[in-house]
Design a protein around this motif. Sequence first.
Motif, PDB file in Angstrom:
ATOM      1  N   SER A  90       3.058  15.979   5.908  1.00 39.77           N
ATOM      2  CA  SER A  90       3.430  14.656   5.428  1.00 39.77           C
ATOM      3  C   SER A  90       3.092  14.503   3.939  1.00 39.77           C
ATOM      4  O   SER A  90       2.250  15.219   3.391  1.00 39.77           O
ATOM      5  CB  SER A  90       2.725  13.576   6.240  1.00 39.77           C
ATOM      6  N   VAL A  91       3.764  13.541   3.309  1.00 36.67           N
ATOM      7  CA  VAL A  91       3.570  13.223   1.897  1.00 36.67           C
ATOM      8  C   VAL A  91       3.340  11.719   1.782  1.00 36.67           C
ATOM      9  O   VAL A  91       4.044  10.925   2.416  1.00 36.67           O
ATOM     10  CB  VAL A  91       4.803  13.631   1.060  1.00 36.67           C
ATOM     11  N   GLN A  92       2.357  11.321   1.004  1.00 35.75           N
ATOM     12  CA  GLN A  92       2.127   9.903   0.778  1.00 35.75           C
ATOM     13  C   GLN A  92       3.002   9.426  -0.367  1.00 35.75           C
ATOM     14  O   GLN A  92       3.208  10.141  -1.352  1.00 35.75           O
ATOM     15  CB  GLN A  92       0.650   9.643   0.446  1.00 35.75           C
ATOM     16  N   VAL A  93       3.519   8.200  -0.230  1.00 35.67           N
ATOM     17  CA  VAL A  93       4.378   7.635  -1.267  1.00 35.67           C
ATOM     18  C   VAL A  93       3.922   6.211  -1.569  1.00 35.67           C
ATOM     19  O   VAL A  93       3.613   5.440  -0.667  1.00 35.67           O
ATOM     20  CB  VAL A  93       5.867   7.658  -0.843  1.00 35.67           C
ATOM     21  N   LYS A  94       3.845   5.891  -2.856  1.00 33.37           N
ATOM     22  CA  LYS A  94       3.493   4.543  -3.301  1.00 33.37           C
ATOM     23  C   LYS A  94       4.689   3.963  -4.057  1.00 33.37           C
ATOM     24  O   LYS A  94       5.244   4.612  -4.950  1.00 33.37           O
ATOM     25  CB  LYS A  94       2.269   4.589  -4.217  1.00 33.37           C
ATOM     26  N   VAL A  95       5.088   2.747  -3.680  1.00 33.81           N
ATOM     27  CA  VAL A  95       6.172   2.048  -4.370  1.00 33.81           C
ATOM     28  C   VAL A  95       5.580   1.279  -5.540  1.00 33.81           C
ATOM     29  O   VAL A  95       4.691   0.443  -5.356  1.00 33.81           O
ATOM     30  CB  VAL A  95       6.922   1.094  -3.409  1.00 33.81           C
ATOM     31  N   LEU A  96       6.070   1.554  -6.738  1.00 34.82           N
ATOM     32  CA  LEU A  96       5.508   0.957  -7.943  1.00 34.82           C
ATOM     33  C   LEU A  96       6.282  -0.256  -8.431  1.00 34.82           C
ATOM     34  O   LEU A  96       5.750  -1.062  -9.203  1.00 34.82           O
ATOM     35  CB  LEU A  96       5.449   2.004  -9.062  1.00 34.82           C
ATOM     36  N   LYS A  97       7.548  -0.381  -7.999  1.00 35.93           N
ATOM     37  CA  LYS A  97       8.322  -1.550  -8.414  1.00 35.93           C
ATOM     38  C   LYS A  97       9.493  -1.761  -7.460  1.00 35.93           C
ATOM     39  O   LYS A  97       9.881  -0.855  -6.717  1.00 35.93           O
ATOM     40  CB  LYS A  97       8.834  -1.375  -9.847  1.00 35.93           C
ATOM     41  N   GLU A  98      10.053  -2.947  -7.494  1.00 36.43           N
ATOM     42  CA  GLU A  98      11.222  -3.256  -6.686  1.00 36.43           C
ATOM     43  C   GLU A  98      12.450  -2.614  -7.313  1.00 36.43           C
ATOM     44  O   GLU A  98      12.654  -2.689  -8.526  1.00 36.43           O
ATOM     45  CB  GLU A  98      11.413  -4.769  -6.579  1.00 36.43           C
ATOM     46  N   GLY A 141       0.823  -1.204   0.000  1.00 37.37           N
ATOM     47  CA  GLY A 141       0.000   0.000   0.000  1.00 37.37           C
ATOM     48  C   GLY A 141       0.859   1.258   0.000  1.00 37.37           C
ATOM     49  O   GLY A 141       2.019   1.248  -0.398  1.00 37.37           O
ATOM     50  N   GLU A 142       0.279   2.356   0.483  1.00 35.67           N
ATOM     51  CA  GLU A 142       0.978   3.627   0.509  1.00 35.67           C
ATOM     52  C   GLU A 142       1.671   3.832   1.843  1.00 35.67           C
ATOM     53  O   GLU A 142       1.167   3.450   2.896  1.00 35.67           O
ATOM     54  CB  GLU A 142       0.004   4.779   0.250  1.00 35.67           C
ATOM     55  N   GLY A 143       2.844   4.459   1.795  1.00 36.78           N
ATOM     56  CA  GLY A 143       3.550   4.852   2.994  1.00 36.78           C
ATOM     57  C   GLY A 143       3.435   6.347   3.195  1.00 36.78           C
ATOM     58  O   GLY A 143       2.878   7.066   2.353  1.00 36.78           O
ATOM     59  N   ILE A 144       3.949   6.824   4.309  1.00 34.50           N
ATOM     60  CA  ILE A 144       3.903   8.248   4.623  1.00 34.50           C
ATOM     61  C   ILE A 144       5.306   8.748   4.923  1.00 34.50           C
ATOM     62  O   ILE A 144       6.033   8.150   5.718  1.00 34.50           O
ATOM     63  CB  ILE A 144       2.984   8.522   5.838  1.00 34.50           C
ATOM     64  N   LEU A 145       5.685   9.827   4.271  1.00 29.49           N
ATOM     65  CA  LEU A 145       6.939  10.527   4.559  1.00 29.49           C
ATOM     66  C   LEU A 145       6.600  11.705   5.458  1.00 29.49           C
ATOM     67  O   LEU A 145       5.841  12.588   5.081  1.00 29.49           O
ATOM     68  CB  LEU A 145       7.592  11.012   3.262  1.00 29.49           C
ATOM     69  N   MET A 146       7.162  11.712   6.649  1.00 31.93           N
ATOM     70  CA  MET A 146       6.810  12.705   7.647  1.00 31.93           C
ATOM     71  C   MET A 146       7.574  14.014   7.428  1.00 31.93           C
ATOM     72  O   MET A 146       8.562  14.056   6.688  1.00 31.93           O
ATOM     73  CB  MET A 146       7.117  12.156   9.038  1.00 31.93           C
TER      74      MET A 146
END
Length: 244
Positions: free
Chosen positions: A74-82, A31-36
């Motif tokens: 904060s900023v939300q971040v989504k990882v799209l690939k390894e 899912g999405e992570g958060i950058l504080m």
Amino acid sequence: MSRFTKLAADERLVGNMVRHYWSVTTSVGHGEGILMPMDHVDLIVAPPGTFEYSMDDRIIVPEDVHVHGMRLRSVQVKVLKEAVVWGVSFHPWGFHLLFNVAMNRLSHGIHSLQQFTTDFNKEIAEIHGGGCQLDQQAAKKLDYLIHSFASASEAATQFIPILFSFAEQKPENIRDFCREVGISTRHLERLFLRCVGVSPKAFLQILRFEDSTREMICGNSETDLTEIGFASGFYDQSHFIRQV
């Protein structure tokens, strides 16, 4: 994300600019992570298409080499690939010393490094090589690259001890601090906006927020959220929560 690595920068070369280098291997499916909010500037090197950021109702798909300016939210971040991702964590004023960029242009945003330097952008991407692991040899190459591009003037570096002192003291009264170091509050304000990207007051707010979150993660788990916020300078729990 997993396999986080942190390596020290060579203080003899880049100590006023860089805190450390880091590397992480991303993984998808969480899912999405958060950058504080943070008290530093991060330069990120990742293969194209690794991340997608959500910021102020905007979707940002960054360039492979991009910069996170100082931020209060904060900023939300989504990882799209390894991928293997590198980072250079600068002192709040370090990016300014390296590229002589007015940091209020970067604050609260994510920017392509090519806006400020095409040569450095190309060379750090070549060192990264599309995804090699960060080791001591790669860190030495980063040290040399940053040292060779450093453009800090004597006029800029003479104020670094003041900024360091402000960050260490976290003064409760900014006017008293200015009297102690012998500059006007207006001068300090201009110095922060140019070299750091935010006002002294906003910078203190970020530091207090980091203290609070660090206490939540590493401190006594029984400590009440309101107590943590109050001890870090927030006047109530809702004030603390709104900073996330």
